[in-house]
Each structure stands twice: as C-alpha cells, then as structure tokens.
Design a protein around this motif. Sequence first.
Motif, PDB file in Angstrom:
ATOM      1  N   GLY A   1     -30.817  32.564   3.186  1.00 62.30           N
ATOM      2  CA  GLY A   1     -30.647  31.308   4.336  1.00 62.30           C
ATOM      3  C   GLY A   1     -29.429  30.301   3.618  1.00 62.30           C
ATOM      4  N   PRO A   2     -28.619  29.523   4.650  1.00 65.95           N
ATOM      5  CA  PRO A   2     -27.903  28.592   3.654  1.00 65.95           C
ATOM      6  C   PRO A   2     -29.479  27.416   3.089  1.00 65.95           C
ATOM      7  N   VAL A   3     -28.765  26.903   1.850  1.00 66.49           N
ATOM      8  CA  VAL A   3     -28.708  26.011   0.710  1.00 66.49           C
ATOM      9  C   VAL A   3     -28.426  24.513   2.317  1.00 66.49           C
ATOM     10  N   LEU A   4     -29.648  23.640   2.427  1.00 65.47           N
ATOM     11  CA  LEU A   4     -29.073  22.497   3.550  1.00 65.47           C
ATOM     12  C   LEU A   4     -28.944  20.929   2.264  1.00 65.47           C
ATOM     13  N   PRO A   5     -28.072  20.145   2.214  1.00 66.46           N
ATOM     14  CA  PRO A   5     -28.075  19.102   1.553  1.00 66.46           C
ATOM     15  C   PRO A   5     -28.793  18.456   1.523  1.00 66.46           C
ATOM     16  N   PRO A   6     -29.042  17.509   0.365  1.00 65.37           N
ATOM     17  CA  PRO A   6     -30.742  17.165   0.790  1.00 65.37           C
ATOM     18  C   PRO A   6     -30.822  15.419   2.013  1.00 65.37           C
ATOM     19  N   PRO A   7     -32.054  15.292   2.174  1.00 65.54           N
ATOM     20  CA  PRO A   7     -31.598  14.378   3.719  1.00 65.54           C
ATOM     21  C   PRO A   7     -31.700  12.888   2.947  1.00 65.54           C
ATOM     22  N   PRO A   8     -31.792  12.201   4.196  1.00 69.44           N
ATOM     23  CA  PRO A   8     -30.710  10.486   3.471  1.00 69.44           C
ATOM     24  C   PRO A   8     -31.548  10.245   3.614  1.00 69.44           C
TER      25      PRO A   8
END
Length: 86
Positions: free
Chosen positions: A32-39
């Motif tokens: 699946g898609p690679v998500l950005p790190p959480p804030p």
Amino acid sequence: MASRGRRGGAPAREDEPRRDEWAEQQAPTPQGPVLPPPPPVDYGVFMQGLVQAMQTQAHTQAALQAQLEAQICLDDAYERCTAGKS
C-alpha cells in the motif's frame, strides 16, 4: 572438518549467515501507500487535555454519586410514607 559447500566451492564462513537465514532476517516489503510520519506531539498541550479530562470525569462521577444517593433517600422516604397504606 566438513563444511557446507557454496557455489565456487568456497566453504561458508561461520560468521556469515546462510542464504535461508539471511532471507528470514529481511523485513517484508510494505504493502500500500507509504504514509508520511505523524506530526510532532506537544506533550504540554497533551498533558493539559489529559488533566482536564480527568477533572471532568471526577466531577461527573461525584455528580452521579450525589444523584444516586438522593434517589436512594427519596426511595426510602417514599417507602416510609406509603408503608401500611394499601
């Protein structure tokens, strides 16, 4: 000393992992898609919210306890008033 053969006839070194052991150590490819790190988290704001939630819960619990005690008192008074009146 017999050692397991490798391509080219060179024996495997003891500190070198075998091919099947090396495959087990590799992490699986993420699906699946690679998500950005959480804030980043502002822990001061987080703790203020947590304290506020705990205070609200304590006040709610105290109010419910008082309401329950008042209801029990009213039920007892009603039973005393209606006792023997049938």
